[in-house]
Design an enzyme around this catalytic site. Structure first.
Site, short mmCIF file in Angstrom:
data_model
loop_
_atom_site.label_atom_id
_atom_site.label_comp_id
_atom_site.label_asym_id
_atom_site.label_seq_id
_atom_site.Cartn_x
_atom_site.Cartn_y
_atom_site.Cartn_z
N SER A 1 0.84 -1.18 0.00
CA SER A 1 0.00 0.00 0.00
C SER A 1 0.87 1.23 0.00
O SER A 1 2.03 1.19 0.43
CB SER A 1 -0.88 -0.02 1.25
N ARG B 1 -17.96 -3.76 -47.96
CA ARG B 1 -17.12 -3.32 -46.83
C ARG B 1 -17.93 -2.22 -46.16
O ARG B 1 -18.42 -1.33 -46.83
CB ARG B 1 -15.75 -2.80 -47.29
#
Lengths: 405, 405, 405, 405
Positions: C271, C311
Site C-alpha cells: 500500500s 465493406r
C-alpha cells in the site's frame, strides 16, 4: 406479469406491462383526438378509454409484425370501435408509441422514487444510529483502517442521492413525442388549415401540442424522433441506480458471510435441500439486477447512434422491450432494496469485536502518521472526519428527501 | 500516442496519455504537499513538478503491478528525488489516482467542448442556410413526407445540445478525491493533531481539502472512493455525445451514397487499389467510435456496481484504461465531426430534384389529410412546423453557445 | 508499450503492438509480392522486410485518417522504398489489414496458450495434492456442505479446459483474408490473365491464395470481408478465457480475506500508506480483466452485425483497436494467472479447522439424507463423488495438455 | 407469451415460456425420481407430469423471491401433491433450474436450426440463380468493383454456415447439471449407501447420473455449477447467429431503399398515416435483434466471471431471464429471416442497369490492373473468382444441410 425467471418481478405489478402500455397508447390517442376537436381541427371528441383492452393484446401483438409496431392495428381497432375516422389523424406510429413509452416509463420512475425514498430513510437512520459503530475498513479485501458502519451507510446513501438526482432529472424532463411522419408535424398543420378560426395553422398546432403535453403532464418541445437522449438518459439513470443498489447488495452479501457476520438480512432465504440455511436473498437479487442492467442501457446507446433518416431501420424497434425490461427491473430492485434496508440487522458487537481483535493491523497507518511528528500513536479511534462526512451526507439527503430533514 | 489502429488518434494529442497522467498525479501530490505545509501539518513545501517525467513511465508502469497501481512507485520516486518525507502523507493511492483521472478527464472534456462548439456553429449555419432546402424525408428506409435539410441539421444540433448539457454538467461537477485509506481522512486528521495552531484537526483537514480542491479547480465534497457516479456519469455523457456524433456520421455516410448523393464530405478518402474513390471517411470514423463507445461506458457501470468494501477487488482497476480510451476517442471524434461539418457539401439541387421526382409519394399523406376535410390537397410544400422547429432549436443553441446567439 | 493504467501490460511485451502490427502488414505484402512473382503474375520479388519500421509508425498513423486505414500510406512507402510498382497489386487495404490482425492475434493466442498450460499444470497439481483437503463449501455466501480444495482447483481447471478448447479451435481456424476490393479477387485474376503459362487465371489465383496462406500458415477459404465470425469467435474465446481466469481471481481474492484466510498469494501487494498490507494483487488484476472483457467482445458482435455492402461504413474500423486491446489483455491475464497459481499458498489447516468448527452446519443436509432411510447420519466425510469428479477433470486435462497426462 | 413490444414474438410460441420452463423443471424432477427408484436408492416412482401446471405459475413466481429461485416452492408442491417424500432428494435447486434451462434452450436451438435450414435453402437457391446477376459492389458506401447478387447471397450463406456450426456444437454438447448442494453429489451418494445391492455408492450415483442424462438426452460429465461455459457458449452462438441474420437484414434494408431498389421484401409493411408505404419490415426486425443481442450475451459473460464459491451471490440469478430472452428472440429472428429470404424479390434488371450505368467507375481498378501489363483493360466482366467462391460456399452448405447437396 408473473415471471418464474426473475424472482420478485411481481413487485413491479402492472407497471409497464402490455396492458399498461396498451392503455398508455390509447391515452395518447384520446388526448390527441380531444385536442384536435378543441382546436377545431378534427370533428370528434369521442372517449377511447376502454374501447380496447387486455383481451385485444394477443391479436394486436400478432398483428404488430406486419407493420413493425402495434400502433397500426390499434388505430384500426380504435377507428372501428369508436366510429371516429379522426382517430390518430396527424399522428404517426412513432408519436403514439414513443409517448406511451414515456408515460409507462414515468410510472416506473415514480414507483422507483417512492422506494428509493424508503431506502434513503432507512439509510439515514442507519447512518445516524451507527456513526459510532466502529468496524474494520477493508480495501482490496484486506484490513485497512477503522471505519464506522454509519459511514458505510452514509456512503451508500450518498450513492443513492446521486442516482436520485439523475432519475429525478430524467423524470422532470420526460418529453412528449409529437412530430408526425417525419418530424415536421406536417399532417396536423395540413388539417389545421381548415380549423375553425382560420388562424396560422402552425400556431394552432403549436398550441395543440402544448395542450396535449399539458394534458399528459409531459414536457413539450421539438420532436425527438431521431434524437434519443430522453431514452438513453433514462437508461443511464436507471443503470446508475442499479449500480448504487447493486453495490449495497454486494456489500451486504459480503458482510453476511458467516466468517464475517457483521450484517444480516432480516429474513434469509432457504434452500431446497439444506435445512437451516439463511441466504441473503434480497442482496443477491439486487446484485443480479446490477449485473444485467449495464448491457440493457448500452443497447439503448447502440440504438441511438444508429438513428439514420427520419426514422431508422431497426434502432427504434430495439429500444422498446429493452427499456421496459430495465424499467420494470428497476422498480423491483428499488422495492427489494427498501425491504432489505428496512430490516437490515447490524451486528454492532461483532463489528466492534473484530475491530478490537485487529487493532494492531487497523492502526498501523495511524502509528506511521503519528510517528511523522514524533508523537505516540495510541491516540483515539482513528476515525478522522467520520462525523463530518456523515453529517454532510445527511444534510444533502435532508435536502433531497424532505422528511429526512 | 501514435495509434495505427485508431486513425485520427493524434487529434487527441497528449490529452490523457501516460505522460499527462503522470504529470497529473504529480500535480495532485504537489498540491497536497503544499497544502499540508500551509496548514502547518507537514513540514515541507518542495516543488515536485519535473521531479519525475516521461523517462520514468516505463519503470513506473512495470513497477505498478506489484502494488496494483502506479502510485506506490511514484511516491517512492518523489520522496527519493525531492528529499521530502512528507510527500503523500495523509493520502492513499486512490486519492492520487482518482484525482489524476479527473484532471485528465477534464482536459479531455474541455477539448471535446471546444470542438463541439465548432460543430454547433457549423450546424447552426446549415440549419439557417437550408431551412428551405426541401428533401425527401425517409422513414424505415422508404420515402415518407418532405423535410428540409435545415431541419435535419437542426435535429443533429438538437442532439448535440443534449449531449453538451450532460458533458458540461459532468465537467462542472468533477470532484476531487481525498479520503485517505478508507475514506475517513483519518491519516491527515492524525497529522493535523500537531498542526501549528492546535485547532480542531477535522476542521483543519476540511480546510485543507477545500484548499487543494480550489487549487486544482475541482469540486470538494465527501469522498467517492466507493461511489463511482462521477466516473459513470462521465462515461454516460461521453457515450451520449458519441451517439450524437455517430448519428451524424451515419446520416452523412448514407446520404453520400452515389445513388443518393445529397451530401458529400469535402475531402473524401481514397483507396489502396481503386483510383478515384471518394469515401466519406470522417463519417465512417465517427460511426466507428459510436459503435465501440457503449461497451466502454457499460464497463464503467459494471465496475461501479462491484464496489464492495472501502476499495474493491478489481472494479477500481478496470476503470482507468476504460475511461481513458473513451475520453481520448471522444476528443478525436469531436474534432473529426467539427471538420466534417465545417466542410460538408450539401447538394441542394439534387435534394430538390429528388423531392420533385417523388412528389407523388411524398405527398400521399398530404392528400390523405386534406381529403379529411374535402379540400384539394395540392396546397403548398407540406413542411408543417419546419421553420418553428428550426427556430426553437436555434434559440436553444444560442443559449448554449453564446457566439451562436 | 508501457501503460500506466493497465498494470502488468508489459507482460504482453510487443505482442500486437504498433510495431508488430506494422511488421505483420509488411509480411503480408511481402508474401503476396513473392507469390505474384512465383505465379508469373507480377514481375518483382523484392524483399520488403525492414523497408519500413518503427520510425515510420507516427507518420503512418497520422496519414491513416485520410484514407481511413494505415494501409494506403504503407503501400506508398513500400513502393517508393522498394522500387517495386508490383507491391500490393491485386490486394485491397482490407486484405492486408485483416490478415495482419489475424497474424498478430495468432501471436497473442500462442502466448496465451503457453501460459494457460502453465495454469493447467499448477491447477492439476493443486487438484491432486488437495483432493483430501476438506473445506467448507459455500453457496449464496453461506456454508453449504463440505468440499475439498482439490475439487475447487479441479473446477477451475475444468473452466480453463473449456476456454482452452475454444481458444485452440479459433487458433487452428485462423483464416487468411484475400478477396480484393469487393471479395471477388477480380484484380489479381485480371493480372493473372497475362501469367506466363496462360493457365485459367482463376486457377492461377486459387493456387496463389493457397500459397500465401501456406506461407503465412493460415487457413485459406473464401473471403470473410463481410462475415466476421473469425474475429467474433476470437473475441468470444478470449472473453471465455477471461471469465475462467476472472473467476479464479474472484475466488482467490475472496478466500484471501483475513476473516477467511484459506488462500494467499505468494507475494501480496503493498500500500502507499498502510505498512504491512498484503493485497491479493494478481487476483484483483485478473478480476479487472474479466470485468472489462465482455464489453469488448460485445463490440465485435455489434460491429459484425453492421457489415453492410462489400465493406461497411465504420464497423470494420471499430474492430481493430478493440480486438488488440482484448488480445493483449488476455496475454497479460494468462501470464498473471500462471504466476498466481504457481505461487498460491493453500492454508489447508485453516480450511480443515473451519470445516470442523462448522461441522454441524455443513452436515445438516447429510443428516437429512441419512434420515430418509432411518440411518444414523454420522457416517463419513460427506464428500460424495469428490474423487471421481477430480479424476474425471484430470483425465480430460491430461488429454488437453500432454505433459499433464 | 404475447408481447406488444417485440413484434413477431409469437413466432417463438411457447418455447422457453414460463409454462415450458415449469414443465422442464418437473421433467427433471421426474427423471431423477424415477432414476432414484430404479437404482434402489429412493422408494417411489410416481408420475409428476401434470402434477403442477400453468395455474401454479403465478404462485410459484411470487414464492420464488423468498428462496431466490422457483425450485423451492415447486418441490413443496410436488411433494404435497404427489405424496412422495422422495421428490428432489439428492438434488439442489441449481440442478433442477440449470437442467431445465438447458432443456428449454435446446428446444429453442432446435427451432432455430429448423428455420436456419430454411434460410440456407433459400440462400443456396439465390446464390445459384444469381451467380451471373451483376451488380455494383460497394465499399465504404461508394461504388467499388462489380460483384454478383449470387456472390452476396453466398456470402450471407457463408455467415449462416459459420453460425450454424457454433449453434450445432452447442446443441450437441448441452450438459445435464447434477451436482447437489456444492457440486459433490454428496447427498445422493449418502442416499445410495443404502441402495439395494450395497454397491459402491459413488458408482451407483455415477450410473444414476448417466441414466438421467440419457433419459433427458443430455451430455453427462462433471457438474458445471460454477463453470458457466455451457451457457456463455450458447449466448455466443446465438449472438453469432444474430450477427449473421442482422447483417442480412441490414443489407436488404439498404438495397430496398427507393434510390437503390435492387431488393424488395415480398410484403412490405405499411404505415399508420402514409398510404402506399412498403417498409422492409422483416429486415428491420432482424436488425433490431442484432442490435440488442450483444448486450445480452455479454451479460452472460459478466455473470460467468463472478461465479465465486460453490454457487455465487447474484451471478446465477442474472443468467436465467437473460438467456431466455436471447433464446426466444433467436427463434423469432430465424423464423423471420426464413420468411424474408423465401420471399425476397431480386430486381436483377435494376442491378444490371446500375452496374452498366456506372461501368466507368466500377472498372477503374480493372483498367489500372490491366495497365500494369500494358494490356487493354476492356476484357470481360471483371468478376474474378465469383463462380469459384460461390461454388465453394455451396459445397460447404451441401455438407452442412444435406438436402442442399
Amino acid at each position: 406479469m408473473a415471471d418464474l425467471l426473475w424472482p420478485g418481478d411481481e413487485r413491479a405489478g402492472d407497471v409497464f406491462d402490455d396492458a399498461a402500455f396498451l392503455a398508455a397508447m390509447v391515452r395518447v390517442e384520446e388526448a390527441w383526438l380531444g385536442a384536435l376537436a378543441s382546436a377545431g381541427v378534427g370533428a370528434d371528441d369521442v372517449p377511447l378509454a376502454g374501447v380496447v383492452g387486455a383481451d385485444d393484446i394477443a391479436a394486436l401483438s400478432a398483428e404488430a409484425e406486419a407493420g413493425g409496431n402495434p400502433v397500426i392495428g390499434l388505430v384500426r381497432l380504435l377507428r372501428e370501435r369508436s366510429g371516429s375516422r379522426w382517430v390518430h389523424r396527424g399522428l404517426t406510429s412513432q408519436d403514439v408509441l414513443d409517448t406511451a413509452l414515456v408515460l409507462c416509463l414515468r410510472d416506473a420512475l415514480d414507483a422507483v422514487l417512492v422506494d428509493v425514498a424508503r431506502c434513503a430513510g432507512a439509510l439515514a437512520g442507519l447512518a445516524r444510529a451507527h456513526r459510532g459503530t466502529v468496524m474494520a475498513g477493508r480495501t482490496l479485501t484486506q484490513y485497512a483502517v477503522p471505519v464506522t458502519f454509519g459511514l458505510k451507510a452514509a456512503t451508500w446513501l450518498s450513492g443513492l442521492a446521486d442516482a436520485t438526482d439523475v432519475v429525478r432529472r430524467v423524470r422532470a424532463e420526460l418529453p412528449i413525442q409529437l412530430g408526425g411522419a417525419a418530424g415536421t408535424l406536417a399532417a396536423v398543420v395540413e388539417l389545421a388549415r381548415d380549423s375553425a378560426d382560420r388562424a396560422d395553422p402552425v400556431e394552432v398546432v403549436a398550441g395543440l401540442v402544448r395542450r396535449v403535453a399539458g394534458e399528459l403532464a409531459l414536457q413539450g418541445g421539438v420532436p425527438w424522433h431521431t434524437r434519443r437522449t430522453p431514452l438513453t438518459s433514462a437508461g443511464d439513470a436507471l443503470v446508475t441506480l442499479a449500480d448504487s443498489l447493486g453495490r449495497i447488495g454486494a456489500d451486504v452479501a459480503l458482510l453476511s458471510r458467516p466468517e464475517i457476520g457483521e450484517l444480516r438480512e432480516a429474513a434469509g432465504g432457504g434452500s431446497s435441500t439444506m435445512p437451516g440455511k439463511a441466504n441473503p436473498v434480497l442482496s443477491i437479487l439486487l446484485r443480479r439486477h446490477a449485473l444485467a442492467a449495464p448491457g440493457l442501457a448500452a443497447t439503448l446507446h447502440t440504438a441511438a447512434a444508429a438513428y439514420i433518416d427520419e426514422r431508422p431501420d431497426g434502432a427504434w424497434h430495439a429500444e422498446w422491450a429493452t427499456l421496459r425490461t430495465l424499467a420494470r427491473r428497476s422498480v423491483v430492485a428499488a422495492s427489494q432494496a427498501a425491504d432489505l434496508l428496512a430490516g437490515l440487522v447490524v451486528e454492532a458487537d461483532r463489528m466492534g469485536a473484530r475491530a478490537a481483535e485487529n487493532a494492531e493491523t487497523l492502526t498501523a497507518e495511524q502509528r506511521s502518521m503519528s510517528g511523522m511528528s514524533g508523537r505516540d500513536g495510541a491516540a483515539g479511534a482513528y476515525l478522522g472526519a467520520n462525523d463530518l462526512i456523515i453529517d454532510t451526507v445527511l444534510e444533502r439527503a435532508g435536502r433531497l428527501w424532505k422528511d429526512l430533514a
